[in-house]
Write an enzyme that holds these catalytic residues in place. Structure first.
Site, PDB file in Angstrom:
ATOM      1  N   ASN A  98       0.880  -1.179   0.000  1.00 32.39           N
ATOM      2  CA  ASN A  98       0.000   0.000   0.000  1.00 32.39           C
ATOM      3  C   ASN A  98       0.913   1.224   0.000  1.00 32.39           C
ATOM      4  O   ASN A  98       1.492   1.561   1.034  1.00 32.39           O
ATOM      5  CB  ASN A  98      -0.900  -0.009   1.244  1.00 32.39           C
ATOM      6  CG  ASN A  98      -1.676   1.293   1.384  1.00 32.39           C
ATOM      7  OD1 ASN A  98      -1.848   2.016   0.409  1.00 32.39           O
ATOM      8  ND2 ASN A  98      -2.140   1.576   2.586  1.00 32.39           N
ATOM      9  N   TRP A  99       1.011   1.848  -1.149  1.00 34.05           N
ATOM     10  CA  TRP A  99       1.946   2.972  -1.281  1.00 34.05           C
ATOM     11  C   TRP A  99       1.415   4.273  -0.681  1.00 34.05           C
ATOM     12  O   TRP A  99       2.128   5.264  -0.645  1.00 34.05           O
ATOM     13  CB  TRP A  99       2.290   3.187  -2.762  1.00 34.05           C
ATOM     14  CG  TRP A  99       3.281   2.190  -3.290  1.00 34.05           C
ATOM     15  CD1 TRP A  99       3.924   1.214  -2.592  1.00 34.05           C
ATOM     16  CD2 TRP A  99       3.747   2.095  -4.634  1.00 34.05           C
ATOM     17  NE1 TRP A  99       4.770   0.515  -3.425  1.00 34.05           N
ATOM     18  CE2 TRP A  99       4.674   1.036  -4.678  1.00 34.05           C
ATOM     19  CE3 TRP A  99       3.462   2.796  -5.829  1.00 34.05           C
ATOM     20  CZ2 TRP A  99       5.335   0.665  -5.855  1.00 34.05           C
ATOM     21  CZ3 TRP A  99       4.112   2.426  -6.994  1.00 34.05           C
ATOM     22  CH2 TRP A  99       5.039   1.367  -7.003  1.00 34.05           C
ATOM     23  N   LYS A 100       0.166   4.288  -0.288  1.00 38.25           N
ATOM     24  CA  LYS A 100      -0.435   5.522   0.254  1.00 38.25           C
ATOM     25  C   LYS A 100      -0.169   6.680  -0.720  1.00 38.25           C
ATOM     26  O   LYS A 100      -0.170   6.470  -1.922  1.00 38.25           O
ATOM     27  CB  LYS A 100       0.105   5.809   1.659  1.00 38.25           C
ATOM     28  CG  LYS A 100       0.114   4.561   2.548  1.00 38.25           C
ATOM     29  CD  LYS A 100       0.320   4.876   3.995  1.00 38.25           C
ATOM     30  CE  LYS A 100       0.528   3.586   4.765  1.00 38.25           C
ATOM     31  NZ  LYS A 100       0.109   3.673   6.134  1.00 38.25           N
ATOM     32  N   HIS A 128      -9.503   1.386   4.509  1.00 40.26           N
ATOM     33  CA  HIS A 128      -8.245   1.519   5.250  1.00 40.26           C
ATOM     34  C   HIS A 128      -8.482   2.433   6.453  1.00 40.26           C
ATOM     35  O   HIS A 128      -9.257   3.383   6.371  1.00 40.26           O
ATOM     36  CB  HIS A 128      -7.151   2.093   4.338  1.00 40.26           C
ATOM     37  CG  HIS A 128      -5.785   1.998   4.946  1.00 40.26           C
ATOM     38  ND1 HIS A 128      -5.333   2.894   5.874  1.00 40.26           N
ATOM     39  CD2 HIS A 128      -4.794   1.095   4.777  1.00 40.26           C
ATOM     40  CE1 HIS A 128      -4.102   2.544   6.253  1.00 40.26           C
ATOM     41  NE2 HIS A 128      -3.753   1.457   5.600  1.00 40.26           N
ATOM     42  N   GLU A 139      -6.841   4.754   7.636  1.00 42.30           N
ATOM     43  CA  GLU A 139      -6.595   6.187   7.370  1.00 42.30           C
ATOM     44  C   GLU A 139      -7.815   6.812   6.695  1.00 42.30           C
ATOM     45  O   GLU A 139      -8.146   7.972   6.955  1.00 42.30           O
ATOM     46  CB  GLU A 139      -5.322   6.339   6.515  1.00 42.30           C
ATOM     47  CG  GLU A 139      -4.074   6.037   7.339  1.00 42.30           C
ATOM     48  CD  GLU A 139      -2.880   5.527   6.552  1.00 42.30           C
ATOM     49  OE1 GLU A 139      -2.878   5.619   5.311  1.00 42.30           O
ATOM     50  OE2 GLU A 139      -1.944   5.011   7.193  1.00 42.30           O
ATOM     51  N   GLU A 145      -5.721  -5.073  10.376  1.00 42.91           N
ATOM     52  CA  GLU A 145      -4.686  -4.087  10.651  1.00 42.91           C
ATOM     53  C   GLU A 145      -4.981  -3.362  11.972  1.00 42.91           C
ATOM     54  O   GLU A 145      -5.783  -2.412  11.989  1.00 42.91           O
ATOM     55  CB  GLU A 145      -4.622  -3.053   9.529  1.00 42.91           C
ATOM     56  CG  GLU A 145      -4.272  -3.639   8.174  1.00 42.91           C
ATOM     57  CD  GLU A 145      -3.604  -2.612   7.280  1.00 42.91           C
ATOM     58  OE1 GLU A 145      -2.524  -2.909   6.773  1.00 42.91           O
ATOM     59  OE2 GLU A 145      -4.154  -1.504   7.105  1.00 42.91           O
ATOM     60  N   GLY A 162       2.329   1.957  10.588  1.00 41.78           N
ATOM     61  CA  GLY A 162       3.320   3.020  10.412  1.00 41.78           C
ATOM     62  C   GLY A 162       4.008   3.435  11.701  1.00 41.78           C
ATOM     63  O   GLY A 162       4.654   4.479  11.759  1.00 41.78           O
ATOM     64  N   SER A 182       3.201  -2.554  10.287  1.00 41.89           N
ATOM     65  CA  SER A 182       4.661  -2.616  10.465  1.00 41.89           C
ATOM     66  C   SER A 182       5.259  -3.972  10.089  1.00 41.89           C
ATOM     67  O   SER A 182       6.190  -4.460  10.728  1.00 41.89           O
ATOM     68  CB  SER A 182       5.047  -2.213  11.889  1.00 41.89           C
ATOM     69  OG  SER A 182       4.639  -0.861  12.130  1.00 41.89           O
ATOM     70  N   GLY A 188       2.657  -1.151   4.215  1.00 42.37           N
ATOM     71  CA  GLY A 188       2.848   0.240   3.816  1.00 42.37           C
ATOM     72  C   GLY A 188       4.320   0.544   3.614  1.00 42.37           C
ATOM     73  O   GLY A 188       4.903   0.272   2.569  1.00 42.37           O
ATOM     74  N   GLY A 189       4.953   1.095   4.649  1.00 42.04           N
ATOM     75  CA  GLY A 189       6.327   1.598   4.551  1.00 42.04           C
ATOM     76  C   GLY A 189       7.314   0.665   3.875  1.00 42.04           C
ATOM     77  O   GLY A 189       8.073   1.088   2.996  1.00 42.04           O
TER      78      GLY A 189
HETATM   79  C1  PEP Z   1      -0.751   0.086   5.780  1.00 42.16           C
HETATM   80  O1  PEP Z   1      -0.575   1.132   5.209  1.00 42.16           O
HETATM   81  O2  PEP Z   1      -1.769  -0.558   5.571  1.00 42.16           O
HETATM   82  C2  PEP Z   1       0.269  -0.393   6.727  1.00 42.16           C
HETATM   83  C3  PEP Z   1       0.082  -1.518   7.353  1.00 42.16           C
HETATM   84  O3  PEP Z   1       1.373   0.417   6.896  1.00 42.16           O
HETATM   85  P1  PEP Z   1       2.774  -0.003   7.582  1.00 42.16           P
HETATM   86  O4  PEP Z   1       3.192  -1.320   6.964  1.00 42.16           O
HETATM   87  O5  PEP Z   1       3.710   1.107   7.236  1.00 42.16           O
HETATM   88  O6  PEP Z   1       2.528  -0.149   9.035  1.00 42.16           O
END
Ligand code: PEP
Length: 250
Positions: A9-11, A94, A96, A166, A172, A212, A233-234
């Site tokens: 997930n590049w956001k 999501h 966010e 999640e 993040g 994470s 994500g990251g």
């Molecule tokens: C996400 O964006 O869904 C996520 C899990 O981010 P991260 O891996 O950075 O925690």
């Protein structure tokens, strides 16, 4: 058997040209038999990314979709628009989007239906806030969100959905749920799906962990019997790291 699925997930990161460079670097390497590899990119990168992924096994996803098929919804993108581009997956609900854009369980459900109307596979996010976890409400929150998201689907449609568990406090933040805790919640979410749609749907639906996840811990999550992949994500933003995530899921 459920095929493991790793979705990046590049956001709101990467321009179209950055996305194409990324794909050129992971091509061949992030394509491993037995693991599904998905990149969920910003809307603007989707056309060039779908083109760059042609001839590979990497699927492209969006990070949002509107619940109506067309209309006066300035700034929104419909399922039909995504489908025409060659997009396969779409992230729905999501945390966010729930937190910053007011997405309720009802809206998430409408988006899930919109995805199916247009032949897109929804990756539905559920998960608890820190205070809900501390109050012992994790499973209840996940149950309500899962039931809300899947309402009105047929058993066959539900089996196609990907759920991403999640925990919000782990996104993040560098703090991740232990594999055992994630397994416990994900096994519970599978039991919720069983209560709604029956055993064969519960056996078929894929449920990811997200929060994470990185190359160093992905194999531990994927080694759990009920965890079928990761939404990342990251750690999905760097080509080498993304490739290691896919390798770690094998
Ligand atoms: C996400 O964006 O869904 C996520 C899990 O981010 P991260 O891996 O950075 O925690």
């Amino acid at each position: 058997m459920r095929k493991p699925i790793i979705a990046g997930n590049w956001k709101m990161f990467k321009t179209s040209s950055e996305a194409v460079s990324f794909l050129a670097e992971v091509k061949g390497k992030a394509e491993i038999d037995g693991v599904e590899s998905v990149i969920c990119a910003p809307f603007t990168a989707l056309p060039s990314l779908v083109k760059a992924a042609e001839g590979t096994t990497i699927a492209i996803g969006a990070q949002n979709v509107h619940y109506e098929d067309s209309g006066a919804y300035t700034g929104e993108i419909s399922g039909g628009m995504l489908k025409e581009l060659g997009v396969k997956y779409v992230i729905v609900g999501h945390s966010e989007r729930r937190a910053y854009f007011g997405e309720t369980d009802e809206i998430v459900n409408k988006k899930v239906h919109a995805a199916f109307r247009h032949g897109l596979t929804p990756i539905v996010c559920v998960g608890e806030k820190l205070e809900e976890r501390e109050a012992g409400q994790t499973k209840e929150v996940c149950r309500v969100q899962t039931e809300g998201a899947l309402q009105g689907l047929s058993a066959a449609q539900a089996a196609e959905v990907v759920i991403a568990y999640e925990p919000i406090w782990a996104i993040g933040t560098g703090k991740s749920s232990t594999a055992a805790d994630a397994e416990d919640v994900i096994a519970y979410i599978r039991s919720v799906v069983k209560d709604l749609f029956g055993q064969s749907t519960a056996d078929a639906i894929r449920i990811q962990y997200g929060g994470s996840v990185k190359p160093a811990n992905v194999a531990e999550y994927l080694g759990q019997p009920n965890i079928d992949g990761a939404l990342v994500g990251g750690a999905s933003l760097e080509p080498a790291s993304y490739v290691q995530l896919i390798e770690g899921a094998k």
